[in-house]
Structure formats: C-alpha cells, structure tokens
Write a protein that holds these residues in place. Structure first.
Motif, mmCIF file in Angstrom:
data_model
loop_
_atom_site.group_PDB
_atom_site.id
_atom_site.type_symbol
_atom_site.label_atom_id
_atom_site.label_comp_id
_atom_site.label_asym_id
_atom_site.label_seq_id
_atom_site.Cartn_x
_atom_site.Cartn_y
_atom_site.Cartn_z
ATOM 1 N N ALA A 138 6.584 0.162 -7.323
ATOM 2 C CA ALA A 138 8.230 1.019 -6.149
ATOM 3 C C ALA A 138 7.612 1.200 -4.654
ATOM 4 O O ALA A 138 8.398 0.735 -3.635
ATOM 5 C CB ALA A 138 8.275 2.123 -6.946
ATOM 6 N N TYR A 139 6.219 2.143 -4.521
ATOM 7 C CA TYR A 139 6.014 2.704 -3.284
ATOM 8 C C TYR A 139 5.370 1.240 -2.525
ATOM 9 O O TYR A 139 5.536 1.408 -1.256
ATOM 10 C CB TYR A 139 5.302 3.875 -3.331
ATOM 11 N N THR A 140 4.429 0.909 -3.400
ATOM 12 C CA THR A 140 3.748 -0.496 -2.525
ATOM 13 C C THR A 140 5.059 -1.108 -1.545
ATOM 14 O O THR A 140 5.279 -1.629 -0.643
ATOM 15 C CB THR A 140 3.075 -1.793 -3.469
ATOM 16 N N GLY A 141 5.900 -2.020 -3.058
ATOM 17 C CA GLY A 141 7.014 -2.031 -1.843
ATOM 18 C C GLY A 141 7.968 -1.722 -0.964
ATOM 19 O O GLY A 141 8.640 -2.576 -0.064
ATOM 20 N N ALA A 142 8.445 -1.273 -1.355
ATOM 21 C CA ALA A 142 9.062 0.189 0.239
ATOM 22 C C ALA A 142 8.103 0.805 0.759
ATOM 23 O O ALA A 142 8.900 -0.352 2.388
ATOM 24 C CB ALA A 142 9.576 1.753 -0.746
#
Length: 448
Positions: free
Chosen positions: A110-114
């Motif tokens: 999630a935080y890679t994408g965000a």
C-alpha cells in the motif's frame, strides 16, 4: 450455522469481527481513489501529453533506446505494470499464507503504491520516463495490495455474511472515488480561478490520490489482525510459484471452472470501463466534461448498485444474482450500440446502467470465489484471482481494437464485447457452486 464452523477462530467476538470488517472497508475507501482519479481519468491523457512533448520529430520517444510512439507510451506502461504484478503476486501470496503475516506485506504494498502516486506531482515538462516508472510501480503495488486485501475476506466474515461484507467494501471504494473525483473536477475546471496552470492542477489531482491512499490505509492496518497458519512449504520464485498454485487448483476443478467463467466476463467488464470514454468521444462526439461527468455518475450509482445486489444475493444467492447482472450487462451493451451521436443524455442513461451493475457483479464474484478456496491458501488463490482480474484483461481491448480495425465502426466494436458476457454467463451457469464449496473443504451456506 454456528460461527465455530468457519475459518475465523471461535474466540473472535462479534464486536471484534465487526471492527475488523469496518477497518477492511476503509482500505477500499483508501485505494479506490487511485483507480478512479489516476488511472481512469487523469494520468492517461496527461502522461501522453508529457511523452509527446519529449518525442522526436516523428512522434517517437526512446525509453531504453526502444522507439515507442508517444501516444502508445501510457498503454505500454500499463501492460508492463501487469507483467510486474504477475511476477510478484504469487510470491507474495504464498509468503502471506505460509507465515500468516499479511499485514506487513499489505502495508509495504500500500505505501509503495501511495508513495509512487504522490510522487506523480513531479511529473512535468518532458519527464515521461519518470511517469512511466511511477505508473508501473503504483499499478503493480495496487494489484499486490488488492490481492492481500481480498484474501482477508474469508477470515473476517463467516460464509453467510460474506456477500454483504464484500458488497459494502466495493460501495466504500466507489463512494471515495466519487468524493475525490468531485474535488478534483472542481480544481481542474476552475484551475485559473485558483491561480494554477492546467498542468499543475492535474499534478495536484494525481498526488492527492497518493496522499489519500496513504492516510486512510492507516485504519485497516490498525484494525486487521494476522492469524498464524499451519506450516507451509517454502515459497518458490515467481512463475514456479504460480505453476505450483495452478497445480493445486487442478485438484479443485470446480474452483478452476468458476475462475475461468470470471476471467471471461470480467474481461468484458474491464473493457467496457476502459473503452466507454473512447466510444463516447470518437463515435458519439461528446465533450471531455460530459465523459468525466459520466465517469462520476458511474461511481455514484455503483455504490447503490453494490449494496442493492448484496441484498439481492441474500434472497436469491450470489450465483443467480451475478447471472442476472450478466444479462443486464448484455442488454446495456446492446442499447449502447443504438445510442445517437451528440446526445449526452442517452450516454448518461447508458452510464447509469453500467453503474448499477458494475459494483455488484464485481463484489459478489469476489465473495463467491472466497467460498471456493481451500482453507489456509487464501492469499495464494486470490493472487490467481487478481491476475485473472488484471493480467488477462487484454483480450477484450484486443477484440475491440480488431473489430474497429476491420469495420471502421466503434458501434460494431462495442457490440463485439457481448460475446464475453454471453460466454461468461454460460460458463458460470454450469458451475455447481454448492458442490464446489464442499469439495474445497468449506461449510456450504444456506443460500449461495
């Protein structure tokens, strides 16, 4: 049916389960903004314009020395992101099932994408390579995160609750997509009043989706909890792990039969979503503002549609409700063939039809599949499901493109997609889902 018959441990209280379910809904609320604002509306046209400004006199850019027509750069980047996701998903899915530690993996994805999405703010001038790289990272990370997110469903909802919980998750996602898209449209259409250039307004819209995703992902990461699983074999690299998953699936042919049906009709759904705006602009001669308004209408009505179809599934069962939605898709496409050019009202009627069946057909497919997975292999099986969702959605656009190339008519191209819904209906109708659930080793709900 007592809750002790399902995979959720008996010690789980109803209040704790509800808390996890609410946290689960919020992840859809967090990440759907990326799909709506970034992928569907803003990034395609904007990245194409950035690539065109970097192109040579013949209209080509040269990533890694390969000549690529600037107008194709976005499509190729999306395709490459799918390949990356296909390589990574089975590996992550097997690791999640083996260790029972999905939450750290969900947080990482999630935080890679965000972060990649928020970094799209720096996509200006002729930085098309930066745009392509950020798109590949964000899109692949979104696929991996959705696979992990989906795999929580059998653990947080007993069989009789699953259709409703899955439908609410989709509804939350569409509601967030609508809300942020309204804010983005206000900023984009009134950028001069805000003292912004059009380019800056688009970059703010792109980056805001990443910030939204990252901020709201905190809630599910606090509420969802990991469950230890029985020891599993070591995860294999990339395609070898995928092959191992498929081999295991062959021991569950009815699960595989459902996945094939889903692969076919979902390809049709994804193609309608991606090509409807092309149909609207090229064949019907509609303005960009009309098309964005139609996207917004689809998002809003998909909330109501997902919840309504969740209720229908309680009465008629998920399989019958999905079959009904595929009939509705077929009728909608047939109506689309006859739409008059230059008439926005009828295009909005078509968008309303799509919106009402879109969320529900996807939500119920997810919950029905969750019943067909052998216990302890949720993430691994959902990686195959997610790949059929994303990785196989090239056949529909290919048929659409070939039909247009042969006939020169977008009307013929849009009606060609009916084959996916008719074939998907036929394949799904032949799957005996009650037997499939039993053979996967799961309790069979009273109504399915």
């Amino acid at each position: 049916m007592g809750h002790d018959t399902v995979r959720t441990p008996p010690a789980d209280g109803a209040a704790e389960r509800r808390s996890e379910q609410r946290g689960w809904y919020v992840y859809d609320w967090a990440c759907s903004v990326y799909s709506t604002s970034v992928l569907t509306v803003f990034l395609g046209p904007y990245l194409t314009s950035v690539a065109k400004s970097a192109a040579d006199a013949d209209g080509y850019v040269h990533p890694l020395g390969i000549p690529v027509r600037a107008g194709s750069f976005f499509a190729y980047s999306v395709s490459l992101s799918v390949i990356v996701a296909v390589l990574v998903m089975p590996l992550v899915g097997a690791a999640a099932d083996r260790t029972g530690r999905k939450k750290p993996l969900l947080a990482a994805a999630a935080y890679t994408g965000a972060t990649a999405t928020a970094a799209m703010f720096f996509l200006d001038g002729d930085r098309y390579l930066l745009g392509g790289a950020l798109l590949i990272v964000a899109n692949a990370a979104q696929s991996v995160a959705m696979m992990l997110y989906n795999s929580y469903l059998p653990q947080i909802a007993p069989p009789e609750e699953r259709d409703a919980v899955s439908s609410r998750g989709w509804a939350f996602g569409y509601a967030a997509g609508s809300l942020v898209l309204v804010a983005n449209l206000i900023l984009y259409t009134g950028h001069e009043a805000f003292g912004l250039s059009e380019s800056t307004a688009v970059r703010i819209c792109l980056a805001s989706a990443g910030l939204w995703w990252g901020a709201f992902a905190i809630v599910p990461l606090r509420r969802l909890r990991d469950r230890r699983t029985a020891g599993r074999e070591v995860a294999l690299p990339g395609f070898r792990q995928l092959a191992a998953t498929v081999r295991d699936m062959r021991r569950h042919p009815l699960t595989l039969a459902f996945l094939l049906a889903y692969l076919v009709y979902n390809d049709g759904i994804q193609t309608v979503i991606s090509q409807a705006s092309v149909y609207g602009s090229e064949e019907l001669g509609l303005e960009q503002s009309t098309l964005i308004g139609a996207v917004l209408l689809v998002q809003v009505l998909a909330v109501a549609g997902a919840l309504a179809m969740g209720r229908l599934a309680r009465v008629y069962g998920a399989k019958r409700t999905i079959l009904g939605s595929l009939v509705a898709w077929t009728v909608t496409l047939a109506a689309g063939y006859f739409l008059p050019a230059g008439a926005p009202v009828w295009f909005f009627v078509l968008a309303a039809g799509i919106g009402l069946v879109l969320g529900g057909s996807q939500a119920l497919s997810r919950s029905l599949f969750s019943h067909l997975i052998p216990p302890g292999r949720e993430a691994e099986y959902f990686s195959a499901y997610e790949m059929s969702d994303r990785g196989m959605s090239w056949l529909g656009p290919l048929l659409f493109g070939i039909t247009y190339q042969l006939t020169g008519s977008y009307r013929d191209a849009i009606i060609s997609l009916v084959v996916f819904f008719v074939l998907g209906f036929t394949l799904l109708a032949r799957v005996p889902v009650r037997r499939a659930i039993g053979e996967a080793g799961n309790p069979v709900p009273d109504r399915i």
